[in-house]
Design a protein around this motif. Structure first.
Motif, PDB file in Angstrom:
ATOM      1  N   GLN A 140      -4.336   6.818  -0.467  1.00 21.86           N
ATOM      2  CA  GLN A 140      -3.736   5.477  -0.410  1.00 21.86           C
ATOM      3  C   GLN A 140      -4.014   4.748  -1.712  1.00 21.86           C
ATOM      4  O   GLN A 140      -5.088   4.895  -2.286  1.00 21.86           O
ATOM      5  CB  GLN A 140      -4.357   4.636   0.712  1.00 21.86           C
ATOM      6  CG  GLN A 140      -4.131   5.191   2.074  1.00 21.86           C
ATOM      7  CD  GLN A 140      -4.494   4.191   3.163  1.00 21.86           C
ATOM      8  OE1 GLN A 140      -4.688   3.014   2.895  1.00 21.86           O
ATOM      9  NE2 GLN A 140      -4.570   4.686   4.383  1.00 21.86           N
TER      10      GLN A 140
ATOM     11  N   HIS B 281     -13.383  -2.406   9.031  1.00 23.53           N
ATOM     12  CA  HIS B 281     -13.444  -1.287   8.087  1.00 23.53           C
ATOM     13  C   HIS B 281     -14.179  -1.695   6.833  1.00 23.53           C
ATOM     14  O   HIS B 281     -14.154  -2.860   6.444  1.00 23.53           O
ATOM     15  CB  HIS B 281     -12.018  -0.847   7.713  1.00 23.53           C
ATOM     16  CG  HIS B 281     -11.256  -0.284   8.866  1.00 23.53           C
ATOM     17  ND1 HIS B 281     -10.697  -1.085   9.830  1.00 23.53           N
ATOM     18  CD2 HIS B 281     -10.974   0.991   9.226  1.00 23.53           C
ATOM     19  CE1 HIS B 281     -10.096  -0.322  10.735  1.00 23.53           C
ATOM     20  NE2 HIS B 281     -10.248   0.936  10.399  1.00 23.53           N
TER      21      HIS B 281
ATOM     22  N   ARG C  86      -3.437   0.748  -3.378  1.00 20.79           N
ATOM     23  CA  ARG C  86      -2.948  -0.630  -3.271  1.00 20.79           C
ATOM     24  C   ARG C  86      -2.201  -0.940  -4.560  1.00 20.79           C
ATOM     25  O   ARG C  86      -2.737  -0.732  -5.643  1.00 20.79           O
ATOM     26  CB  ARG C  86      -4.119  -1.584  -3.064  1.00 20.79           C
ATOM     27  CG  ARG C  86      -4.839  -1.195  -1.788  1.00 20.79           C
ATOM     28  CD  ARG C  86      -5.857  -2.174  -1.300  1.00 20.79           C
ATOM     29  NE  ARG C  86      -6.181  -1.764   0.076  1.00 20.79           N
ATOM     30  CZ  ARG C  86      -6.694  -2.543   0.996  1.00 20.79           C
ATOM     31  NH1 ARG C  86      -6.958  -3.798   0.706  1.00 20.79           N
ATOM     32  NH2 ARG C  86      -6.936  -2.089   2.213  1.00 20.79           N
TER      33      ARG C  86
ATOM     34  N   GLU D 215      -8.266  -6.124  13.260  1.00 22.00           N
ATOM     35  CA  GLU D 215      -7.726  -4.798  13.604  1.00 22.00           C
ATOM     36  C   GLU D 215      -8.290  -4.395  14.954  1.00 22.00           C
ATOM     37  O   GLU D 215      -9.427  -4.727  15.288  1.00 22.00           O
ATOM     38  CB  GLU D 215      -8.118  -3.765  12.552  1.00 22.00           C
ATOM     39  CG  GLU D 215      -7.481  -4.040  11.201  1.00 22.00           C
ATOM     40  CD  GLU D 215      -7.753  -2.931  10.210  1.00 22.00           C
ATOM     41  OE1 GLU D 215      -7.279  -1.800  10.417  1.00 22.00           O
ATOM     42  OE2 GLU D 215      -8.453  -3.194   9.222  1.00 22.00           O
TER      43      GLU D 215
ATOM     44  N   VAL E 103       0.874  -1.177   0.000  1.00 18.47           N
ATOM     45  CA  VAL E 103       0.000   0.000   0.000  1.00 18.47           C
ATOM     46  C   VAL E 103       0.908   1.222   0.000  1.00 18.47           C
ATOM     47  O   VAL E 103       1.793   1.328   0.844  1.00 18.47           O
ATOM     48  CB  VAL E 103      -0.878   0.081   1.274  1.00 18.47           C
ATOM     49  CG1 VAL E 103      -2.011   1.075   1.071  1.00 18.47           C
ATOM     50  CG2 VAL E 103      -1.410  -1.266   1.676  1.00 18.47           C
TER      51      VAL E 103
ATOM     52  N   LEU F 156      -4.453  -9.449   7.394  1.00 19.12           N
ATOM     53  CA  LEU F 156      -4.886  -9.110   8.746  1.00 19.12           C
ATOM     54  C   LEU F 156      -5.813 -10.175   9.314  1.00 19.12           C
ATOM     55  O   LEU F 156      -6.789 -10.555   8.668  1.00 19.12           O
ATOM     56  CB  LEU F 156      -5.608  -7.763   8.742  1.00 19.12           C
ATOM     57  CG  LEU F 156      -4.853  -6.592   8.084  1.00 19.12           C
ATOM     58  CD1 LEU F 156      -5.685  -5.315   8.170  1.00 19.12           C
ATOM     59  CD2 LEU F 156      -3.507  -6.375   8.760  1.00 19.12           C
TER      60      LEU F 156
HETATM   61  P1  ADP Z   1      -6.489   6.055   7.562  1.00 12.57           P
HETATM   62  O1  ADP Z   1      -5.714   7.260   7.964  1.00 12.57           O
HETATM   63  O2  ADP Z   1      -7.300   6.260   6.352  1.00 12.57           O
HETATM   64  O3  ADP Z   1      -7.235   5.432   8.720  1.00 12.57           O
HETATM   65  P2  ADP Z   1      -4.888   3.615   7.609  1.00 12.57           P
HETATM   66  O4  ADP Z   1      -3.442   3.558   7.348  1.00 12.57           O
HETATM   67  O5  ADP Z   1      -5.348   3.335   8.992  1.00 12.57           O
HETATM   68  O6  ADP Z   1      -5.384   5.034   7.099  1.00 12.57           O
HETATM   69  O7  ADP Z   1      -5.609   2.625   6.611  1.00 12.57           O
HETATM   70  C1  ADP Z   1      -7.013   2.410   6.600  1.00 12.57           C
HETATM   71  C2  ADP Z   1      -7.320   0.918   6.578  1.00 12.57           C
HETATM   72  O8  ADP Z   1      -6.759   0.292   5.397  1.00 12.57           O
HETATM   73  C3  ADP Z   1      -6.712   0.140   7.726  1.00 12.57           C
HETATM   74  O9  ADP Z   1      -7.488   0.235   8.899  1.00 12.57           O
HETATM   75  C4  ADP Z   1      -6.677  -1.261   7.138  1.00 12.57           C
HETATM   76  O10 ADP Z   1      -7.966  -1.850   7.135  1.00 12.57           O
HETATM   77  C5  ADP Z   1      -6.280  -1.007   5.693  1.00 12.57           C
HETATM   78  N1  ADP Z   1      -4.789  -1.043   5.586  1.00 12.57           N
HETATM   79  C6  ADP Z   1      -3.970   0.021   5.672  1.00 12.57           C
HETATM   80  N2  ADP Z   1      -2.675  -0.343   5.574  1.00 12.57           N
HETATM   81  C7  ADP Z   1      -2.654  -1.676   5.427  1.00 12.57           C
HETATM   82  C8  ADP Z   1      -1.609  -2.651   5.289  1.00 12.57           C
HETATM   83  N3  ADP Z   1      -0.317  -2.311   5.274  1.00 12.57           N
HETATM   84  N4  ADP Z   1      -1.975  -3.956   5.174  1.00 12.57           N
HETATM   85  C9  ADP Z   1      -3.289  -4.316   5.180  1.00 12.57           C
HETATM   86  N5  ADP Z   1      -4.304  -3.450   5.319  1.00 12.57           N
HETATM   87  C10 ADP Z   1      -4.022  -2.139   5.440  1.00 12.57           C
END
Ligand code: ADP
Ligand code: MG
Length: 377
Positions: A154, A209, A156, A186, A141, A183
């Motif tokens: 973000q 989420h 992917r 969370e 990501v 995951l």
């Molecule tokens: P935000 O600031 O939008 O909350 P996050 O970094 O928490 O950003 O990402 C949002 C969601 O995306 C996370 O809660 C998770 O579900 C998914 N996510 C983010 N990074 C990863 C990762 N490295 N691997 C798997 N899922 C991810």
């Protein structure tokens, strides 16, 4: 100690600020809110809404003169704004703590430097960094370092080419490239820390989420107690290393039975909304107490709770027409508490409100919450 009826300052006028205003009012304080949006949810109920930009120094002077202490609900308030205000009034959390949490490069570097558990990542500042990134990071990501939220900023990416493309799409801004983790679940820990260093952790919540936006929080989290305890220890260590004063949210990934910090929020957290209805002290009351130098409250949960976010899409019927959801469906459930943020306009993906179901039996609470969610749409 800052005691009522003192006036407190809040930077940011969203729902987190609105709950802070409510908590502070309950406790006898007045609150001034700074937010450029004339219809901000917190500004609407504040004793005074200063509708100005976060770098409007005349507005900051007004806040400094009118408020006994200042805090924030929005991690993107410029650190320079917090530093400026701190010359005149107590500001918690500090500019330096907020600066770490508001920039994913600083945040990840902080975790790595302090030996705190985090997933594999690379800092991306230029194309070469993408070319040099470890192959083992993919699929990954790519996240812009600043101003991302609710999954925004973000991408992917399956491989290096896609990462390069996404980096250009983000305008070449600094980013972190994170390995995409599988995951198990969370979770998050919200805590409060006072100026003397006392820390009170709320029970860990389990988060799910949808489209990168928090959907449901289940408290207590359905995870092994040792993992929950470890998460609390890590969250506390983060607060201590940041010399944090206020309410802090720490998001975790559980992955292969291991715990990784995902990100920190230098403010109350969406996954802590249930503390209003299910805990002796809410995360917003703790924010007031930490800011004012009062002893922190008891964070213990007196009920199991499930919180469900209500997003803007609920305001659109099957034909795409705008209408108010039928709240009577939720109001019919006696152990459900509905919270609406009075936002002016519902956009899909926008957090408009939430509800919390509380009760003694965690399984029953979850079943009721899921029925309520299905019923409202
Ligand atoms: P935000 O600031 O939008 O909350 P996050 O970094 O928490 O950003 O990402 C949002 C969601 O995306 C996370 O809660 C998770 O579900 C998914 N996510 C983010 N990074 C990863 C990762 N490295 N691997 C798997 N899922 C991810
Ligand atoms: Mg997050």
């Amino acid at each position: 100690m800052i005691l009522p009826p003192a006036t407190l300052g809040m930077l940011g006028g969203g729902q987190l600020g609105r709950f802070f205003v409510s908590a502070a009012h309950e406790m006898g304080y007045k609150v001034w809110v700074l937010d450029p949006d004339p219809n901000s949810p917190a500004g609407l109920i504040a004793d005074r809404h200063v509708a100005a930009a976060y770098d409007d120094y005349a507005a900051l002077d007004e806040m400094a003169q009118g408020c006994a202490a200042v805090t924030t609900e929005f991690e993107n308030v410029p650190a320079t704004t917090l530093d400026y205000l701190a010359k005149f009034v107590p500001v918690h959390p500090s500019a330096s703590a907020v600066a770490v949490c508001q920039n994913r490069v600083a945040e990840k570097t902080f975790l790595a430097d302090n030996g705190l558990p985090h997933g594999p990542f690379a800092v991306i500042r230029c194309e070469e960094n993408v070319r040099d990134a470890d192959e083992a990071l993919f699929p990954a990501v790519l996240k812009v370092a600043r101003f991302g939220y609710d999954g925004k900023g973000q991408a992917r990416v399956a491989n290096r080419e896609e990462a390069l493309h996404a980096f250009h799409q983000f305008g070449g801004e600094s980013c972190v490239l994170e390995k995409m983790l599988k995951l198990d679940s969370e979770m998050s820990v919200v805590l409060a820390r006072d100026e003397a260093g006392a820390v009170r952790c709320f029970p860990a919540g389990e988060n799910s989420h949808r489209h990168g936006i928090l959907d449901v929080t289940i408290m207590p989290a359905r995870i092994e107690p040792v993992l929950a305890e470890r998460a609390r220890d890590v969250a506390q260590a983060i607060a201590e290393r940041l010399d944090y004063v206020g309410t802090l949210g720490v998001e975790f990934f559980v992955c292969g039975g291991q715990l990784f910090v995902n990100e920190m929020a230098p403010r109350p957290h969406n996954s802590g909304h249930h503390t209003i209805d299910a805990c002796v002290t809410s995360q917003y009351e703790q924010q007031v107490k930490a800011l004012c130098g009062l002893p922190l409250g008891e964070p213990r949960a007196h009920s199991a709770a499930v919180m469900v976010n209500l997003l803007g899409e609920l305001w659109y019927d099957d034909n795409g027409d705008y209408r108010e959801p039928d709240w009577s469906v939720l109001q019919a459930i006696p152990n459900l508490r509905l919270h609406l943020y009075a936002k002016h306009h519902a956009r899909p993906g926008r957090k408009m409100g939430h509800f919390t179901v509380i009760g003694e039996d965690a399984a029953q609470v979850l079943a009721t919450a899921m029925q309520a969610r299905a019923a409202i749409g």
